[in-house]
Design a protein around this motif. Structure first.
Motif, PDB file in Angstrom:
ATOM      1  N   CYS A 381       0.863  -1.174  -0.030  1.00  0.00           N
ATOM      2  CA  CYS A 381       0.117  -0.058   0.204  1.00  0.00           C
ATOM      3  C   CYS A 381       0.792   1.311   0.060  1.00  0.00           C
ATOM      4  O   CYS A 381       0.457   2.394  -0.604  1.00  0.00           O
ATOM      5  CB  CYS A 381      -0.865   0.032   1.222  1.00  0.00           C
ATOM      6  SG  CYS A 381      -1.612  -1.614   1.540  1.00  0.00           S
ATOM      7  N   CYS A 384       2.035   3.168  -3.105  1.00  0.00           N
ATOM      8  CA  CYS A 384       1.277   4.206  -3.835  1.00  0.00           C
ATOM      9  C   CYS A 384       0.831   5.330  -2.671  1.00  0.00           C
ATOM     10  O   CYS A 384       0.254   6.309  -3.343  1.00  0.00           O
ATOM     11  CB  CYS A 384       0.005   3.681  -4.178  1.00  0.00           C
ATOM     12  SG  CYS A 384       0.462   2.371  -5.752  1.00  0.00           S
ATOM     13  N   HIS A 385       0.562   4.946  -1.573  1.00  0.00           N
ATOM     14  CA  HIS A 385      -0.046   5.973  -0.564  1.00  0.00           C
ATOM     15  C   HIS A 385       1.080   6.500   0.499  1.00  0.00           C
ATOM     16  O   HIS A 385       1.960   5.668   1.030  1.00  0.00           O
ATOM     17  CB  HIS A 385      -1.054   5.210   0.262  1.00  0.00           C
ATOM     18  CG  HIS A 385      -2.081   4.643  -0.479  1.00  0.00           C
ATOM     19  ND1 HIS A 385      -3.046   5.771  -1.000  1.00  0.00           N
ATOM     20  CD2 HIS A 385      -2.718   3.706  -1.060  1.00  0.00           C
ATOM     21  CE1 HIS A 385      -4.253   5.318  -1.601  1.00  0.00           C
ATOM     22  NE2 HIS A 385      -3.965   3.746  -1.659  1.00  0.00           N
ATOM     23  N   PRO A 396      -4.077   8.875  -3.209  1.00  0.00           N
ATOM     24  CA  PRO A 396      -4.148   9.899  -1.937  1.00  0.00           C
ATOM     25  C   PRO A 396      -3.330   9.602  -0.742  1.00  0.00           C
ATOM     26  O   PRO A 396      -3.026   8.647  -0.395  1.00  0.00           O
ATOM     27  CB  PRO A 396      -5.708   9.927  -1.838  1.00  0.00           C
ATOM     28  CG  PRO A 396      -6.371   8.973  -2.469  1.00  0.00           C
ATOM     29  CD  PRO A 396      -5.290   8.221  -3.162  1.00  0.00           C
ATOM     30  N   ARG A 404     -11.660  10.802   7.015  1.00  0.00           N
ATOM     31  CA  ARG A 404     -12.694  10.971   6.056  1.00  0.00           C
ATOM     32  C   ARG A 404     -13.449  10.009   5.742  1.00  0.00           C
ATOM     33  O   ARG A 404     -14.653  10.133   5.365  1.00  0.00           O
ATOM     34  CB  ARG A 404     -11.828  11.060   4.864  1.00  0.00           C
ATOM     35  CG  ARG A 404     -11.061  12.279   4.409  1.00  0.00           C
ATOM     36  CD  ARG A 404     -10.529  12.379   3.030  1.00  0.00           C
ATOM     37  NE  ARG A 404      -9.738  11.347   2.680  1.00  0.00           N
ATOM     38  CZ  ARG A 404      -8.393  11.386   2.791  1.00  0.00           C
ATOM     39  NH1 ARG A 404      -7.882  12.575   3.377  1.00  0.00           N
ATOM     40  NH2 ARG A 404      -7.377  10.320   2.286  1.00  0.00           N
ATOM     41  N   ARG A 413     -13.792   0.383   0.204  1.00  0.00           N
ATOM     42  CA  ARG A 413     -12.669   0.801  -0.720  1.00  0.00           C
ATOM     43  C   ARG A 413     -11.465  -0.073  -0.885  1.00  0.00           C
ATOM     44  O   ARG A 413     -10.866  -0.169  -2.220  1.00  0.00           O
ATOM     45  CB  ARG A 413     -12.170   2.238   0.026  1.00  0.00           C
ATOM     46  CG  ARG A 413     -11.555   3.192  -0.901  1.00  0.00           C
ATOM     47  CD  ARG A 413     -12.769   3.838  -1.920  1.00  0.00           C
ATOM     48  NE  ARG A 413     -12.165   4.724  -2.824  1.00  0.00           N
ATOM     49  CZ  ARG A 413     -11.788   4.156  -3.996  1.00  0.00           C
ATOM     50  NH1 ARG A 413     -11.750   2.914  -4.153  1.00  0.00           N
ATOM     51  NH2 ARG A 413     -11.147   4.948  -4.717  1.00  0.00           N
ATOM     52  N   GLY A 419     -10.668   3.095  -9.897  1.00  0.00           N
ATOM     53  CA  GLY A 419     -10.134   4.422 -10.015  1.00  0.00           C
ATOM     54  C   GLY A 419      -8.559   4.544  -9.705  1.00  0.00           C
ATOM     55  O   GLY A 419      -7.806   5.512  -9.165  1.00  0.00           O
ATOM     56  N   GLY A 420      -7.911   3.515 -10.181  1.00  0.00           N
ATOM     57  CA  GLY A 420      -6.431   3.342 -10.108  1.00  0.00           C
ATOM     58  C   GLY A 420      -5.859   2.575  -8.871  1.00  0.00           C
ATOM     59  O   GLY A 420      -4.787   2.395  -8.620  1.00  0.00           O
ATOM     60  N   MET A 421      -6.756   2.346  -7.889  1.00  0.00           N
ATOM     61  CA  MET A 421      -6.832   1.499  -6.720  1.00  0.00           C
ATOM     62  C   MET A 421      -6.978   0.070  -6.922  1.00  0.00           C
ATOM     63  O   MET A 421      -8.166  -0.353  -7.329  1.00  0.00           O
ATOM     64  CB  MET A 421      -7.491   1.934  -5.550  1.00  0.00           C
ATOM     65  CG  MET A 421      -7.760   1.317  -4.548  1.00  0.00           C
ATOM     66  SD  MET A 421      -6.487   1.357  -3.194  1.00  0.00           S
ATOM     67  CE  MET A 421      -6.792   0.004  -2.325  1.00  0.00           C
ATOM     68  N   PRO A 422      -5.893  -0.767  -6.996  1.00  0.00           N
ATOM     69  CA  PRO A 422      -6.280  -2.057  -7.182  1.00  0.00           C
ATOM     70  C   PRO A 422      -7.153  -2.732  -6.119  1.00  0.00           C
ATOM     71  O   PRO A 422      -7.288  -2.465  -4.905  1.00  0.00           O
ATOM     72  CB  PRO A 422      -4.897  -3.062  -6.812  1.00  0.00           C
ATOM     73  CG  PRO A 422      -3.907  -1.870  -6.806  1.00  0.00           C
ATOM     74  CD  PRO A 422      -4.541  -0.344  -6.194  1.00  0.00           C
ATOM     75  N   PHE A 424      -8.441  -5.490  -3.568  1.00  0.00           N
ATOM     76  CA  PHE A 424      -7.442  -6.366  -2.482  1.00  0.00           C
ATOM     77  C   PHE A 424      -8.365  -7.487  -2.152  1.00  0.00           C
ATOM     78  O   PHE A 424      -7.905  -8.344  -1.279  1.00  0.00           O
ATOM     79  CB  PHE A 424      -6.699  -5.616  -1.382  1.00  0.00           C
ATOM     80  CG  PHE A 424      -5.426  -4.795  -2.012  1.00  0.00           C
ATOM     81  CD1 PHE A 424      -4.380  -5.507  -1.873  1.00  0.00           C
ATOM     82  CD2 PHE A 424      -5.651  -3.420  -2.416  1.00  0.00           C
ATOM     83  CE1 PHE A 424      -3.157  -4.996  -2.199  1.00  0.00           C
ATOM     84  CE2 PHE A 424      -4.653  -3.003  -2.867  1.00  0.00           C
ATOM     85  CZ  PHE A 424      -3.375  -3.480  -2.737  1.00  0.00           C
TER      86      PHE A 424
HETATM   87  C1  HEC Z   1      -1.135   0.961  -7.575  1.00  0.00           C
HETATM   88  C2  HEC Z   1      -1.363   1.752  -6.564  1.00  0.00           C
HETATM   89  C3  HEC Z   1      -2.206   1.502  -5.359  1.00  0.00           C
HETATM   90  C4  HEC Z   1      -1.790   0.465  -4.345  1.00  0.00           C
HETATM   91  C5  HEC Z   1      -0.837  -0.595  -4.323  1.00  0.00           C
HETATM   92  C6  HEC Z   1      -2.970   0.676  -3.456  1.00  0.00           C
HETATM   93  N1  HEC Z   1      -3.524   1.898  -3.686  1.00  0.00           N
HETATM   94 FE1  HEC Z   1      -5.118   2.716  -2.482  1.00  0.00          FE
HETATM   95  N2  HEC Z   1      -5.451   3.932  -4.018  1.00  0.00           N
HETATM   96  C7  HEC Z   1      -4.763   4.165  -5.125  1.00  0.00           C
HETATM   97  C8  HEC Z   1      -5.465   5.103  -5.950  1.00  0.00           C
HETATM   98  C9  HEC Z   1      -4.994   5.788  -6.998  1.00  0.00           C
HETATM   99  C10 HEC Z   1      -6.505   5.597  -4.993  1.00  0.00           C
HETATM  100  C11 HEC Z   1      -7.457   6.867  -5.574  1.00  0.00           C
HETATM  101  C12 HEC Z   1      -8.773   6.270  -6.204  1.00  0.00           C
HETATM  102  C13 HEC Z   1      -9.800   7.057  -6.680  1.00  0.00           C
HETATM  103  O1  HEC Z   1      -9.505   8.400  -6.897  1.00  0.00           O
HETATM  104  O2  HEC Z   1     -11.032   6.737  -6.581  1.00  0.00           O
HETATM  105  C14 HEC Z   1      -6.604   4.795  -3.879  1.00  0.00           C
HETATM  106  C15 HEC Z   1      -7.615   4.990  -2.946  1.00  0.00           C
HETATM  107  C16 HEC Z   1      -7.439   4.549  -1.649  1.00  0.00           C
HETATM  108  C17 HEC Z   1      -8.424   4.673  -0.502  1.00  0.00           C
HETATM  109  C18 HEC Z   1      -9.508   5.769  -0.425  1.00  0.00           C
HETATM  110  C19 HEC Z   1      -8.642   7.113  -0.104  1.00  0.00           C
HETATM  111  C20 HEC Z   1      -9.626   8.347  -0.048  1.00  0.00           C
HETATM  112  O3  HEC Z   1      -9.081   9.222   0.462  1.00  0.00           O
HETATM  113  O4  HEC Z   1     -10.649   8.180  -0.537  1.00  0.00           O
HETATM  114  C21 HEC Z   1      -7.934   3.894   0.441  1.00  0.00           C
HETATM  115  C22 HEC Z   1      -8.635   3.676   1.771  1.00  0.00           C
HETATM  116  C23 HEC Z   1      -6.717   2.955   0.055  1.00  0.00           C
HETATM  117  N3  HEC Z   1      -6.469   3.365  -1.225  1.00  0.00           N
HETATM  118  C24 HEC Z   1      -6.209   2.233   0.771  1.00  0.00           C
HETATM  119  C25 HEC Z   1      -5.217   1.294   0.189  1.00  0.00           C
HETATM  120  C26 HEC Z   1      -4.654   0.232   0.781  1.00  0.00           C
HETATM  121  C27 HEC Z   1      -5.085  -0.188   2.433  1.00  0.00           C
HETATM  122  C28 HEC Z   1      -3.826  -0.463   0.340  1.00  0.00           C
HETATM  123  C29 HEC Z   1      -2.977  -1.811   0.341  1.00  0.00           C
HETATM  124  C30 HEC Z   1      -3.647  -2.804   0.764  1.00  0.00           C
HETATM  125  C31 HEC Z   1      -3.783   0.368  -1.143  1.00  0.00           C
HETATM  126  N4  HEC Z   1      -4.745   1.406  -0.912  1.00  0.00           N
HETATM  127  C32 HEC Z   1      -2.870   0.097  -2.263  1.00  0.00           C
HETATM  128  C33 HEC Z   1      -3.797   3.372  -5.475  1.00  0.00           C
HETATM  129  C34 HEC Z   1      -3.109   2.246  -4.750  1.00  0.00           C
END
Ligand code: HEC
Length: 444
Positions: A381, A384-385, A396, A404, A413, A419-422, A424
């Motif tokens: 995670c 990307c975050h 983000p 939030r 989520r 939206g670019g978030m895989p 899980f």
């Molecule tokens: C390949 C990149 C990537 C990975 C790896 C990733 N994310 Fe994300 N994530 C994103 C993106 C891009 C968004 C925004 C999506 C959107 O705009 O709708 C997001 C959105 C989110 C959000 C919503 C945030 C908000 O403010 O609305 C959460 C919570 C989140 N991710 C948690 C996680 C967690 C926990 C993991 C690991 C298990 C993870 N992400 C792995 C790319 C990633």
């Protein structure tokens, strides 16, 4: 001794013989000696060498391209190996590949520099509008020949199907170069026919009805292109080709991309630097507008280029009287430079290494939340975050995500992505997902 002197005269005699037998005096020599404005003798004449320099690099591209084509095999199972052989086995192969690579970049720079000079000198105005139009088509063909080759490398990787590879190859070595040859022919014909534009003088606008007579009068006091003016072109052409050879000799050919690896989900294919800005636009805009931008932006740019001589064929030529023209050059250059910097930094690409959370984030967590913070790192995670400044910027910042989103929203989520978030859901157990959410709810 006298024999040596006789031998020394031989080249001159050969030239004279060829000139007489082929009647070059009233064709080639007449063109070379055609009069050009006397002002080109002054240092301002150096601004006029960019076209010749571009042509020289293009000819070098043809020569090195033919050399590469002797060995490159455009077939799926052999393409990669033949490039490998050119780069590491063939004598001078790396230098020839390097020259072709750096030559492509040099051509882009030189075409753009040449067009910018012509634009700021107002040389596209009456009666040279068609020079500009054929030049714009040359820019299009130059970017096409490079873009098409890049697409093959980036989108398709090195292991595409045979038919695709053959089509790419034929376009790159026959179709587009043939178009460029034809356009160069037209472009040079017009340069000779229309005459080289005189350096602009502020307060002396182009007035189509009287321009021709004024220009003819100027040429009566002119100088012959060869040798009085053309020596600068020869120097510039030799300099840019030498620069390309030097870069190739020192830096060698670019590394070969590994055959594409479909299991690599965070591949970060980099285009050559001059397309980085364009890739940056595509990475930064909302995905829904991608098609509009991919097609629309170049379409807009080229429509503008083609309209330039048609909309502004007369009037002031000097840049100091054309502030809007200066802005039209400066703004896109600055914007593109900024995008290129963004492209080099590419914060939207997941960070692969160094993903740990600072102690201030993990301190004093309950047991489930601590497991969640470990998962945040081990499940990438953090690639990307960012939390409290640590982590990637693809998604983000989650420093305060707990204020939030509530537990249910966080769970949804992470499980479904989008939206670019895989998503899980498949790679986390329900307990792990629970721990992650517990950890994120501490982020307020
Ligand atoms: C390949 C990149 C990537 C990975 C790896 C990733 N994310 Fe994300 N994530 C994103 C993106 C891009 C968004 C925004 C999506 C959107 O705009 O709708 C997001 C959105 C989110 C959000 C919503 C945030 C908000 O403010 O609305 C959460 C919570 C989140 N991710 C948690 C996680 C967690 C926990 C993991 C690991 C298990 C993870 N992400 C792995 C790319 C990633």
């Amino acid at each position: 001794m006298s024999r040596l002197r006789e031998a020394g005269k031989l080249p001159g005699r050969v030239v004279t013989w060829l000139g007489e037998r082929f009647e070059l005096e009233d064709s080639v020599m007449a063109v070379l000696r055609h009069p050009v404005p006397r002002e080109l003798e002054r240092p301002v004449g150096w601004w006029y060498v960019l076209g010749s320099a571009t042509l020289a690099v293009f000819i070098a591209q043809v020569v090195t391209g033919v050399g590469l084509a002797m060995t490159y095999v455009p077939a799926p199972n052999s393409a990669y190996d033949s490039l490998q052989f050119i780069s590491h086995g063939a004598s001078l192969g790396a230098v020839v590949r390097g020259m072709h690579y750096f030559g492509a970049g040099a051509m882009v720079i030189l075409v753009l520099a040449h067009m910018t000079q012509v634009y700021l000198f107002g040389a596209f105005k009456f009666p040279r509008e068609a020079n500009w139009l054929t030049g714009s088509l040359l820019l299009l063909a130059t970017l096409a020949i490079i873009g098409e080759w890049l697409t093959r490398l980036i989108v398709a990787g090195n292991n595409v199907g045979g038919a695709t590879l053959t089509r790419f190859y034929a376009t790159h070595v026959f179709l587009i170069p043939a178009a460029i040859f034809g356009l160069i022919g037209m472009h040079l014909y017009l340069v000779v026919k229309r005459g080289i534009s005189e350096p602009p003088v502020a307060g002396l606008p182009v007035d189509p009805p009287s321009y021709r007579a004024r220009y003819a009068e100027m040429l009566r006091r002119g100088i012959p292109f060869w040798p009085d003016s053309a020596w600068r072109d020869a120097v510039a052409a030799a300099a840019v080709v030498a620069a390309v050879v030097l870069l190739a000799a020192i830096l060698g050919a670019p590394d070969l991309n590994k055959p594409a690896d479909p299991t690599n989900v965070v591949a970060d294919p980099r285009p050559d630097w001059y397309f980085l800005g364009y890739f940056a636009i595509l990475a930064l805009i909302p995905p829904a507008t991608e098609a509009v931008v991919i097609v629309g932006l170049p379409l807009f740019a080229f429509t503008f280029l083609f309209l330039v001589p048609l909309l502004w064929p007369d009037g002031e030529r000097h840049w100091s009287r054309r502030p809007a023209a200066i802005a039209a050059v400066a703004l896109p250059f600055i914007a593109y430079a900024a995008l290129t910097v963004a492209g080099i930094e590419s914060p939207w690409v997941p960070k692969l290494e160094g993903g740990t959370l600072p102690g201030s984030v993990t301190q004093g967590l309950t047991e489930p939340a601590r497991r969640g913070s470990d998962l945040f790192v081990s499940k990438a995670c953090v690639a990307c975050h960012a939390i409290e400044g640590a982590g990637g910027r693809r998604g983000p910042d989650l420093s305060h995500v707990g204020s939030r989103l509530n537990r249910d929203q966080l769970t949804a989520r992470i499980a479904t992505g989008g939206g670019g978030m895989p998503a899980f859901a498949g790679s986390l157990t329900p307990n792990e997902l629970d721990d992650l959410v517990t950890f994120l709810t501490t982020r307020r």
